[in-house]
Design an enzyme around this catalytic site. Structure first.
Site, PDB file in Angstrom:
ATOM      1  CG  ASP A 163     120.609  24.069 146.138  1.00 42.20           C
ATOM      2  OD1 ASP A 163     120.254  23.511 145.157  1.00 42.20           O
ATOM      3  OD2 ASP A 163     121.704  23.541 146.719  1.00 42.20           O
ATOM      4  CD  GLN A 168     119.279  16.188 146.576  1.00 39.59           C
ATOM      5  OE1 GLN A 168     118.423  15.355 146.313  1.00 39.59           O
ATOM      6  NE2 GLN A 168     120.694  16.061 146.069  1.00 39.59           N
ATOM      7  CE  LYS A 172     122.619  16.772 142.629  1.00 40.36           C
ATOM      8  NZ  LYS A 172     123.112  15.607 143.327  1.00 40.36           N
ATOM      9  CB  CYS A 174     129.162  17.642 149.253  1.00 43.89           C
ATOM     10  SG  CYS A 174     130.155  17.054 148.418  1.00 43.89           S
TER      11      CYS A 174
END
Length: 604
Positions: A399, A402, A425, A563
């Protein structure tokens, strides 16, 4: 430099019309924030040897100017809890208290619930150890590691020679935010928190001019956008590209012979090529457009997961994950009878590699892990995670939501099987994202959704599907925003992720040192390898109170569970305040953040 700054402040204060009662010279810049460009003659900047972007380091100017004028004065009452929040003069006035010894930080108050960066917590299992956790002597027994000798050898190799690149020599030169941790045994004290010159030479003011929203005002104050981990702002290049698409290219793609369809198709597929280049993919056929990282993970859970994960199989995630990398795997595990296993983290917020290795086994089918934690900023050792998983015969999903805006990603160098990220992002539009998958894997996966664009032939008896990536892009996609994402990736590449990383590293160091001076503040997440997230709690305040106080000063931060409830609960909290940085943020904005939170801390 200090004498020159003092002399310059005194000189401009003596000019006619300068130094009124509010402490603002005729040029309009508060003394505590340094001299403005308009008030500074070019000769002074050249003489001082300071970049014209930042004529004086604001923290230094504050400590020499406003701190001396306001020492001993009572801070004025104001608008939140009886406070006037966020004034530069107030922060400057607090500096003598924060740094009573010339040139040094005051020690942290005893009994603080946790120590921030550069200090290891008293309660940590590694208290007093300045070394990186991965450098601790570990001799795993290959017999105890699922996968036998081969997996044990991979683990020993990883722990003996961590693959994370060491920071280049020189202060603040690290590329991937690998900040050094200091321990009680180190002799050198931290430097005072004064605003540094930008060692990277990064022209932040030029970058800021590319983002129209940064000229916005909130509650009468200039907007300070410290909510970048939630979403990033958009440069004019992206905004203009979206407008141009709708004005000159708007059409559906792939299925028409007219000119606008050709333009739209070229723009859409051009964006796919840019995403492939940005990630280092082998081919554009390895790039699938989705709504974002969340949809990308769900796509893989419902294609790879349904095809290759069954009853009794195992899925591994880490304790750091966003809910979007937990819930889809729980849904799959519940549906097929698989097990979900979790990599633990140490007290700094970094995953424990040898514990991860023990979780791997012959039934492990997938490891799904974040590259950068959205709640703590931890940069995980994904190369090591992937190597261990592959040695055990498992596939890996990374993932990258970020990470892509902070560090260079090369999916082939990592040998990632899958990689996902969201456009919003990385300074692109919302509602668009990317799934990267190795070509041979994507070709094995079934469709996720059915409709137009993903078919080769349809009868009432049978449907034949297109190959990847079209097989996974049913219906009319988010064409315009894919084109906008391509423009965002172009923009980031023009600036250069290496330059961005160096500058953000300086911001992160500076902000961490500033927050470390605040009594009662606990930084959540102190891993040696961090990206630009500063998650904290403040004794005596609910996180939403701090967020509201900062908002009154125009400062946008996230307040809540982000989250990521499991990792916050690992550290005994339900919510944190989360300032998160980007390359358009400045040291002055960090001063405002620190001064506001410090005022709150000292008044309750």
């Amino acid at each position: 430099m200090a004498d020159l700054a003092r002399l310059a402040n005194a000189f401009f204060a003596s000019l006619p019309g300068s130094a009124p009662s509010d402490g603002v010279p005729s040029g309009g810049a508060p003394f505590g924030k340094g001299l403005s460009d308009s008030a500074l003659p070019g000769g002074v900047s050249a003489l001082a040897g300071v970049s014209p972007v930042e004529p004086f380091p604001s923290g230094a100017a504050a400590s020499l100017g406003a701190a001396e004028r306001h020492a001993g004065e009572t801070l004025p009452a104001g608008i939140a809890d009886g406070l006037e929040l966020g004034s530069p003069e107030a922060y400057a006035a607090a500096l003598p208290t924060l740094f009573p010894a010339a040139g040094g930080l005051a020690p942290l108050a005893g009994g603080a619930p946790s120590t921030p960066y550069y200090f290891l917590g008293e309660g940590s299992a590694y208290s007093g150890e300045p070394e990186r956790f991965a450098d601790l002597p570990v001799e795993p027994d290959s017999r105890a590691v699922p996968g036998g000798d081969a997996l044990g050898e991979v683990l020993r190799s990883i722990l003996a020679e961590p693959s994370a690149p060491a920071a280049p020599a020189g202060p603040g030169a690290g590329q991937f935010y690998f900040l050094e941790r200091s321990g009680p045994g180190l002799e050198q004290a931290p430097d005072p928190v004064v605003q540094p010159q930008v060692r990277s030479g990064f022209d932040v003011q030029a970058v800021r001019r590319d983002f129209p929203i940064l000229a916005e005002r909130v509650n009468g104050k200039p907007l300070v956008w410290f909510d970048n981990a939630a979403t990033t702002q958009k440069p004019k290049a992206v905004i203009d590209r979206l407008a141009y698409f709708y004005e000159h290219e708007n059409s559906n793609i792939h299925r028409a012979a007219h000119e606008l369809a050709a333009r739209a198709t070229d723009a859409y597929e051009g964006a796919r090529s840019k995403a492939a280049r940005f990630l280092g993919a082998k081919s554009t056929d390895e790039i699938v457009f989705v709504r974002g990282a969340t949809e990308g993970i769900n796509l893989l859970a419902n294609t790879f997961g349904r095809r290759f994960i069954g009853e009794g199989d195992e899925i591994i995630v880490s304790h750091l994950e966003h809910h979007a990398n937990i819930v889809p795997w729980q849904l799959l595990a519940n549906a097929v009878g698989a097990r979900l296993k979790v990599i633990p983290v140490d007290d700094s917020g970094q995953i424990i590699l040898e514990e991860y290795a023990r979780l791997l086994g012959p039934r492990t089918r997938l490891v799904s892990i974040t590259q950068v934690s959205n709640a703590l900023g931890t940069v995980t050792p994904v190369a090591e995670v992937i190597a261990l998983a592959h040695a055990a015969g498992a596939r890996v999903l990374v993932d990258g939501a970020q990470s892509v805006s902070h560090l260079k990603v090369d999916v082939r160098a990592l040998d990632a099987d899958f990689f996902v990220f969201s456009g919003h992002k990385v300074f692109g539009p919302t509602g668009i994202g990317v799934v990267y998958g190795k070509q041979e894997l994507l070709d094995e996966l079934p469709p996720w959704q059915g409709g137009g664009n993903m078919i080769a032939d349809v009868t009432f008896e049978k449907t034949q599907y297109q190959g990847a990536p079209a097989r996974f892009e049913a219906g009319t996609g988010n064409i315009a925003d894919a084109v906008g994402l391509g423009a965002a990736l172009d923009y980031v590449e023009r600036i250069g992720l290496e330059a961005i990383a160096r500058y953000e590293h300086e911001l992160l160091e500076y902000a961490t040192r500033g927050l470390a001076t605040i009594p009662g503040l606990r930084l959540i997440g102190t891993a040696a390898n961090k990206a630009s997230v500063l998650s904290f709690v403040l004794q005596g305040y609910r996180t939403e109170e701090i967020g509201a106080a900062l908002n009154r000063e125009g400062v946008a931060v996230r307040s809540g569970h982000h989250c990521a409830q499991p990792i916050l609960r690992r550290f005994g909290v339900e919510t944190t305040v989360r300032p998160s940085l980007a390359f358009y943020n400045t040291f002055d904005e960090i001063d405002l953040l620190v001064s506001t939170v410090h005022r709150l801390a000292t008044r309750r």
